[in-house]
Design an enzyme around this catalytic site. Sequence first.
Site, PDB file in Angstrom:
ATOM      1  N   ASP A 215       8.707  49.827   6.501  1.00  0.00           N
ATOM      2  CA  ASP A 215       8.381  51.105   5.861  1.00  0.00           C
ATOM      3  C   ASP A 215       7.097  50.889   5.052  1.00  0.00           C
ATOM      4  OD1 ASP A 215      10.180  53.778   4.542  1.00  0.00           O
ATOM      5  OD2 ASP A 215       8.338  53.049   3.575  1.00  0.00           O
ATOM      6  N   ASN A 223      -1.695  59.518   1.716  1.00  0.00           N
ATOM      7  CA  ASN A 223      -1.867  60.888   2.225  1.00  0.00           C
ATOM      8  C   ASN A 223      -2.462  61.796   1.157  1.00  0.00           C
ATOM      9  OD1 ASN A 223      -1.120  61.083   4.898  1.00  0.00           O
ATOM     10  ND2 ASN A 223       1.053  61.200   4.436  1.00  0.00           N
ATOM     11  N   HIS A 228      -4.249  63.672   5.327  1.00  0.00           N
ATOM     12  CA  HIS A 228      -3.333  63.372   6.433  1.00  0.00           C
ATOM     13  C   HIS A 228      -3.986  62.604   7.588  1.00  0.00           C
ATOM     14  CE1 HIS A 228       0.340  64.328   8.751  1.00  0.00           C
ATOM     15  NE2 HIS A 228       0.862  64.453   7.539  1.00  0.00           N
ATOM     16  N   ASP A 232      -2.753  59.169   9.188  1.00  0.00           N
ATOM     17  CA  ASP A 232      -2.473  58.926  10.623  1.00  0.00           C
ATOM     18  C   ASP A 232      -3.183  57.664  11.107  1.00  0.00           C
ATOM     19  OD1 ASP A 232      -0.935  61.136  10.695  1.00  0.00           O
ATOM     20  OD2 ASP A 232      -2.305  62.379  11.872  1.00  0.00           O
ATOM     21  N   ARG A 247       7.306  40.142  20.940  1.00  0.00           N
ATOM     22  CA  ARG A 247       7.348  39.415  22.206  1.00  0.00           C
ATOM     23  C   ARG A 247       7.880  40.337  23.293  1.00  0.00           C
ATOM     24  NH1 ARG A 247      10.666  34.196  20.023  1.00  0.00           N
ATOM     25  NH2 ARG A 247       9.218  33.593  18.383  1.00  0.00           N
ATOM     26  N   ASP A 248       7.675  39.924  24.537  1.00  0.00           N
ATOM     27  CA  ASP A 248       8.232  40.687  25.659  1.00  0.00           C
ATOM     28  C   ASP A 248       9.732  40.816  25.447  1.00  0.00           C
ATOM     29  OD1 ASP A 248       5.812  40.851  26.786  1.00  0.00           O
ATOM     30  OD2 ASP A 248       6.155  39.324  28.327  1.00  0.00           O
ATOM     31  N   GLU A 258       6.778  57.218   8.352  1.00  0.00           N
ATOM     32  CA  GLU A 258       6.031  55.968   8.138  1.00  0.00           C
ATOM     33  C   GLU A 258       6.993  54.802   8.237  1.00  0.00           C
ATOM     34  OE1 GLU A 258       8.230  56.540   5.464  1.00  0.00           O
ATOM     35  OE2 GLU A 258       6.945  55.378   4.101  1.00  0.00           O
ATOM     36  N   ARG A 275       8.656  35.579  10.928  1.00  0.00           N
ATOM     37  CA  ARG A 275       7.952  36.471  11.860  1.00  0.00           C
ATOM     38  C   ARG A 275       7.745  37.846  11.244  1.00  0.00           C
ATOM     39  NH1 ARG A 275      10.564  37.190  17.213  1.00  0.00           N
ATOM     40  NH2 ARG A 275       8.778  38.547  17.461  1.00  0.00           N
TER      41      ARG A 275
END
Length: 346
Positions: A215, A223, A228, A232, A247-248, A258, A275
């Site tokens: 978050d 904002n 805005h 974005d 990773r895959d 957000e 990670r």
Amino acid sequence: MGALRVWFTHIDGTRGSALRRVGGAAWCVSAVVVGTAPFASTRSADQRVLYLVIATVLAVIGLVLLTSQGWSDRWGALVAVTVPTVAILVLLARTDQVGSMTMLLAWPALASPYFPQRSALWGNLGLLAGGMAAVIVLTPDPRVSWFSGVVTVVACGVCAITVRLIAVHNDAIVVSLSDRAVRDPLTGLLNRRAFDERLDELWAEGGRMTVVFFDLDHFKIVNDTYGHPVGDAVLREFAKVLRGHVRDGDVVARTGGEEFGVVMPGRGDTNLLERAQAVVDAFAATRIPANDLVLRCTVSAGLSLREDRHTSASHLCRDADRALYLAKEGGRNQAVLRDGELTAQG
Ligand code: GH3
Ligand code: MG
Ligand code: MG
């Protein structure tokens, strides 16, 4: 009507299977009409045999289109396109009643676009052109001319190519619609619905998994201060950072305004906290150009590993949410792992 709806709601993959099923059903209905009509009118025995052969050809194409879902396309095309084309050409070469029967070749030609390989279409048109030349030479029917042969090949080609173009266009629409249904348009990541679906699937598989929620910190201020569109741009930038760290096989989504979620399946023992912290650090270090400024923003993360005490996917998510709350409370710009009753901070 119900059966029709089932056909259309199960459009999947290239060369939409709904199109194939509709085509198959049309072929089968035509076969019944062509096979029975001569017996309801005055026709010679020879002509009735011809019509029955034609009905058989149509039925073969129809049945193959309806049932070949599990077959390789190569075999499907061979049975639905090549065999009927050769059968009709042999029939034409041997009969003195060719007349308008050359148009029968349009049926297998029209079946060829339902198969993805281009060779099904171009190979069949080549076979058709060569075969028609042989028919013109061999047939005992004097009415068959080079002119009618060329007209037949061109007509079959135009019909087959038109259907193929429609099928390709149809595929593109289906792919883009199904992609749009699961993607967030701003970031290109999966949307909330797709995230929930994948989460439930992975949960049902029963293996190890970790959920991470991110978050952005004080995003409302971004904002309110810069507008805005700048907000974005920040969201897109975070999505880029997130993408660079997964990773895959990981499920990556924008789960709310957000808020972002990642499900990492099958990894409970590696450095998950590190990670997630790496994403937090990478984002904090990212310089985000906005109008004439360069912004820096931060993000908080909460992780939860699947454990025996978790009773559902939403239970696991609640724990990740709780860890995220702790990360916010602990000063933001950090990742927190909720691990059993203990909480460790990164
Ligand atoms: P916290 O650190 O506690 O998470 O504070 P916050 O300001 O990030 O959280 P809050 O929930 O108060 O504000 C979230 C803001 O995200 C409010 C909303 O205007 C903004 N937002 C939601 N969706 C979008 C979007 O699509 N684009 C932009 N630019 N802003 C969005
Ligand atoms: Mg929020
Ligand atoms: Mg926030």
